[in-house]
Write a protein that holds these residues in place. Structure first.
Motif, PDB file in Angstrom:
ATOM      1  N   PHE A  63       0.906  -1.105   0.075  1.00 30.54           N
ATOM      2  CA  PHE A  63      -0.253   0.082  -0.076  1.00 30.54           C
ATOM      3  C   PHE A  63       1.090   1.306   0.032  1.00 30.54           C
ATOM      4  CE2 PHE A  63      -4.018  -2.304   1.189  1.00 30.54           C
ATOM      5  CZ  PHE A  63      -3.368  -3.630   1.762  1.00 30.54           C
ATOM      6  N   GLN A  64       0.697   2.084  -0.843  1.00 31.98           N
ATOM      7  CA  GLN A  64       1.348   3.594  -0.950  1.00 31.98           C
ATOM      8  C   GLN A  64       0.388   4.464  -0.734  1.00 31.98           C
ATOM      9  OE1 GLN A  64       4.154   3.633  -3.995  1.00 31.98           O
ATOM     10  NE2 GLN A  64       5.175   5.635  -3.189  1.00 31.98           N
ATOM     11  N   PHE A  65       0.584   5.769   0.103  1.00 32.92           N
ATOM     12  CA  PHE A  65      -0.090   6.884   0.348  1.00 32.92           C
ATOM     13  C   PHE A  65       0.721   7.879  -0.637  1.00 32.92           C
ATOM     14  CE2 PHE A  65      -3.260   9.438   1.583  1.00 32.92           C
ATOM     15  CZ  PHE A  65      -3.189  10.008   2.842  1.00 32.92           C
ATOM     16  N   GLY A  66      -0.074   8.789  -1.455  1.00 34.64           N
ATOM     17  CA  GLY A  66       0.720   9.746  -2.411  1.00 34.64           C
ATOM     18  C   GLY A  66       1.457  10.682  -1.390  1.00 34.64           C
ATOM     19  N   ASP A  67       2.396  11.408  -2.089  1.00 30.08           N
ATOM     20  CA  ASP A  67       3.152  12.304  -1.371  1.00 30.08           C
ATOM     21  C   ASP A  67       2.268  13.564  -0.886  1.00 30.08           C
ATOM     22  OD1 ASP A  67       6.387  12.103  -3.472  1.00 30.08           O
ATOM     23  OD2 ASP A  67       5.519  11.038  -1.636  1.00 30.08           O
ATOM     24  N   ALA A  68       1.392  13.793  -1.587  1.00 23.04           N
ATOM     25  CA  ALA A  68       0.399  15.138  -1.248  1.00 23.04           C
ATOM     26  C   ALA A  68      -0.798  14.552  -0.499  1.00 23.04           C
ATOM     27  CB  ALA A  68      -0.015  15.694  -2.514  1.00 23.04           C
ATOM     28  N   ARG A  69      -0.866  13.322  -0.318  1.00 22.30           N
ATOM     29  CA  ARG A  69      -2.113  12.761   0.498  1.00 22.30           C
ATOM     30  C   ARG A  69      -3.240  12.822  -0.161  1.00 22.30           C
ATOM     31  NH1 ARG A  69      -2.418  15.026   5.833  1.00 22.30           N
ATOM     32  NH2 ARG A  69      -1.244  16.762   5.225  1.00 22.30           N
ATOM     33  N   LYS A  70      -3.299  12.903  -1.618  1.00 15.51           N
ATOM     34  CA  LYS A  70      -4.539  12.988  -2.313  1.00 15.51           C
ATOM     35  C   LYS A  70      -4.721  11.438  -2.937  1.00 15.51           C
ATOM     36  CE  LYS A  70      -4.251  17.898  -3.337  1.00 15.51           C
ATOM     37  NZ  LYS A  70      -4.389  18.790  -4.658  1.00 15.51           N
ATOM     38  N   ASP A  71      -3.832  10.545  -2.989  1.00 14.64           N
ATOM     39  CA  ASP A  71      -4.089   9.314  -3.820  1.00 14.64           C
ATOM     40  C   ASP A  71      -3.351   8.201  -3.037  1.00 14.64           C
ATOM     41  OD1 ASP A  71      -2.066  11.309  -5.290  1.00 14.64           O
ATOM     42  OD2 ASP A  71      -1.320   9.250  -5.137  1.00 14.64           O
ATOM     43  N   SER A  72      -3.866   6.903  -3.314  1.00 11.99           N
ATOM     44  CA  SER A  72      -3.178   5.862  -2.698  1.00 11.99           C
ATOM     45  C   SER A  72      -3.323   4.546  -3.897  1.00 11.99           C
ATOM     46  CB  SER A  72      -3.743   5.408  -1.465  1.00 11.99           C
ATOM     47  OG  SER A  72      -3.348   4.285  -0.996  1.00 11.99           O
ATOM     48  N   SER A  73      -2.522   3.700  -3.824  1.00 14.82           N
ATOM     49  CA  SER A  73      -2.695   2.570  -4.629  1.00 14.82           C
ATOM     50  C   SER A  73      -2.293   1.346  -3.823  1.00 14.82           C
ATOM     51  CB  SER A  73      -1.372   2.720  -5.637  1.00 14.82           C
ATOM     52  OG  SER A  73       0.071   2.720  -4.952  1.00 14.82           O
ATOM     53  N   LEU A  74      -2.840   0.139  -4.175  1.00 14.33           N
ATOM     54  CA  LEU A  74      -2.778  -1.075  -3.607  1.00 14.33           C
ATOM     55  C   LEU A  74      -2.180  -2.027  -4.834  1.00 14.33           C
ATOM     56  CD1 LEU A  74      -3.199  -3.902  -1.923  1.00 14.33           C
ATOM     57  CD2 LEU A  74      -5.839  -3.548  -2.636  1.00 14.33           C
ATOM     58  N   HIS A  75      -0.652  -2.868  -4.348  1.00 17.22           N
ATOM     59  CA  HIS A  75      -0.376  -3.477  -5.342  1.00 17.22           C
ATOM     60  C   HIS A  75      -0.176  -4.894  -4.844  1.00 17.22           C
ATOM     61  CE1 HIS A  75       2.451  -4.847  -8.602  1.00 17.22           C
ATOM     62  NE2 HIS A  75       2.804  -5.280  -7.743  1.00 17.22           N
ATOM     63  N   ILE A  76      -0.906  -5.891  -5.443  1.00 16.84           N
ATOM     64  CA  ILE A  76      -0.812  -7.172  -5.013  1.00 16.84           C
ATOM     65  C   ILE A  76       0.280  -8.041  -6.121  1.00 16.84           C
ATOM     66  CG2 ILE A  76      -2.141  -9.208  -4.594  1.00 16.84           C
ATOM     67  CD1 ILE A  76      -4.783  -7.751  -4.167  1.00 16.84           C
ATOM     68  N   THR A  77       0.885  -8.619  -5.426  1.00 15.35           N
ATOM     69  CA  THR A  77       2.067  -9.370  -6.364  1.00 15.35           C
ATOM     70  C   THR A  77       1.562 -11.107  -5.954  1.00 15.35           C
ATOM     71  OG1 THR A  77       3.681  -8.212  -5.404  1.00 15.35           O
ATOM     72  CG2 THR A  77       4.496 -10.223  -6.054  1.00 15.35           C
ATOM     73  N   ALA A  78       1.703 -11.697  -7.469  1.00 15.94           N
ATOM     74  CA  ALA A  78       1.310 -13.069  -7.200  1.00 15.94           C
ATOM     75  C   ALA A  78      -0.090 -13.264  -6.734  1.00 15.94           C
ATOM     76  CB  ALA A  78       2.294 -13.955  -6.732  1.00 15.94           C
ATOM     77  N   ALA A  79      -1.164 -12.885  -7.260  1.00 19.57           N
ATOM     78  CA  ALA A  79      -2.331 -12.732  -6.983  1.00 19.57           C
ATOM     79  C   ALA A  79      -2.988 -14.342  -6.659  1.00 19.57           C
ATOM     80  CB  ALA A  79      -3.421 -12.046  -7.751  1.00 19.57           C
ATOM     81  N   GLN A  80      -3.491 -14.573  -5.491  1.00 20.58           N
ATOM     82  CA  GLN A  80      -4.150 -15.795  -5.255  1.00 20.58           C
ATOM     83  C   GLN A  80      -5.591 -15.802  -5.149  1.00 20.58           C
ATOM     84  OE1 GLN A  80      -2.185 -18.687  -4.681  1.00 20.58           O
ATOM     85  NE2 GLN A  80      -0.580 -17.195  -5.010  1.00 20.58           N
ATOM     86  N   PRO A  81      -6.382 -17.127  -5.497  1.00 24.37           N
ATOM     87  CA  PRO A  81      -7.841 -16.941  -5.428  1.00 24.37           C
ATOM     88  C   PRO A  81      -8.406 -16.420  -4.346  1.00 24.37           C
ATOM     89  CG  PRO A  81      -7.190 -19.230  -6.638  1.00 24.37           C
ATOM     90  CD  PRO A  81      -5.801 -18.118  -5.829  1.00 24.37           C
ATOM     91  N   GLY A  82      -7.732 -16.396  -3.233  1.00 29.02           N
ATOM     92  CA  GLY A  82      -8.212 -15.918  -1.824  1.00 29.02           C
ATOM     93  C   GLY A  82      -8.308 -14.521  -1.775  1.00 29.02           C
ATOM     94  N   ASP A  83      -7.571 -13.615  -2.780  1.00 32.67           N
ATOM     95  CA  ASP A  83      -7.711 -12.375  -2.861  1.00 32.67           C
ATOM     96  C   ASP A  83      -8.895 -11.853  -3.305  1.00 32.67           C
ATOM     97  OD1 ASP A  83      -4.052 -12.468  -3.983  1.00 32.67           O
ATOM     98  OD2 ASP A  83      -4.919 -12.279  -1.582  1.00 32.67           O
TER      99      ASP A  83
END
Lengths: 111, 113
Positions: A63-83
């Motif tokens: 999870f990353q919060f943008g420098d200006a605190r206006k945006d965020s991202s979620l990155h999933i590596t090697a996704a699993q069916p449980g995700d």
């Protein structure tokens, strides 16, 4: 009125692939949360970020919060069916603990 | 394990009935919230409460009322249920002064026929 836009709205990927979902706003948030909701259940908190530029890792989720605190991202590596589930971002403004929610990204991970 | 408990997972009610949805939390949280969730519309805030006997309207309060007589319990009332109130209802709570977000209940799937 603070708004959070999530993209993409829907995402279907094969098991083992990587993916990133985004949460964007024109407003500044004092903190931002990510939740995962499984069908027929309530959302469950995954992470809270409070500092601009902050990166938090939860196993295969980054999870990353943008420098200006206006945006965020979620990155999933090697996704699993449980995700599989609905991923919601939510933010609170300064001095407020009432959250603004995005409409979510519905993720399907196909075995 | 801390919990927000909603009294029913599934409810079917008839048009015009008075419906009570109950929510109880065991975390001594000051803040409690009622949302409804509909496909394509996301989570919409109906009412919230920051203290006992205190209530504030959210974005879509029409047709609903709430009661908070005790800190741990927040009730949502549909005065006269209508078919457009068929939805997933979610209760949440949070700690005043904490940035750590909400704890949600498992939801009540209400169908009004």
């Amino acid at each position: 009125t603070q708004l959070l836009e999530q993209s993409p709205q829907f995402l279907s990927i094969q098991e083992g692939e990587n993916l990133t979902v985004y949460c964007n706003s024109s407003s500044v948030f004092s903190s931002l949360q990510w939740y995962r909701q499984e069908p027929g259940e309530g959302p469950v908190l995954l992470v809270t970020v409070v500092t601009g530029g902050e990166v938090k890792k939860l196993k295969r989720l980054t999870f990353q919060f943008g420098d200006a605190r206006k945006d965020s991202s979620l990155h999933i590596t090697a996704a699993q069916p449980g995700d599989t589930g609905l991923y919601l971002c939510a933010g609170s403004g300064a001095g407020s603990y009432q959250l603004t929610f995005g409409k979510g990204t519905k993720l399907s991970v196909i075995p | 394990d801390v919990k927000v408990t909603q009294s029913s997972r599934y409810l079917v009610k008839r048009t015009g009935e008075k419906v009570f949805l109950e929510c109880v939390q065991d975390m001594d949280h000051e803040n409690m919230f009622w949302y409804r969730q509909d496909p394509g519309l996301g989570l919409r805030l109906i009412y919230f409460s920051y203290d006992v006997k205190m209530k504030e309207k959210g974005d879509i309060p029409e047709g609903y009322s709430v009661s908070r007589e005790k800190k741990e319990r927040f009730s949502l009332i549909l005065e006269s249920a209508s078919t457009n109130q068929t939805s997933m209802y979610l209760c949440a709570s949070s700690l005043r002064g904490s940035p750590d977000g909400y704890t949600f209940g498992s939801g009540t799937r209400l169908t009004v026929v």
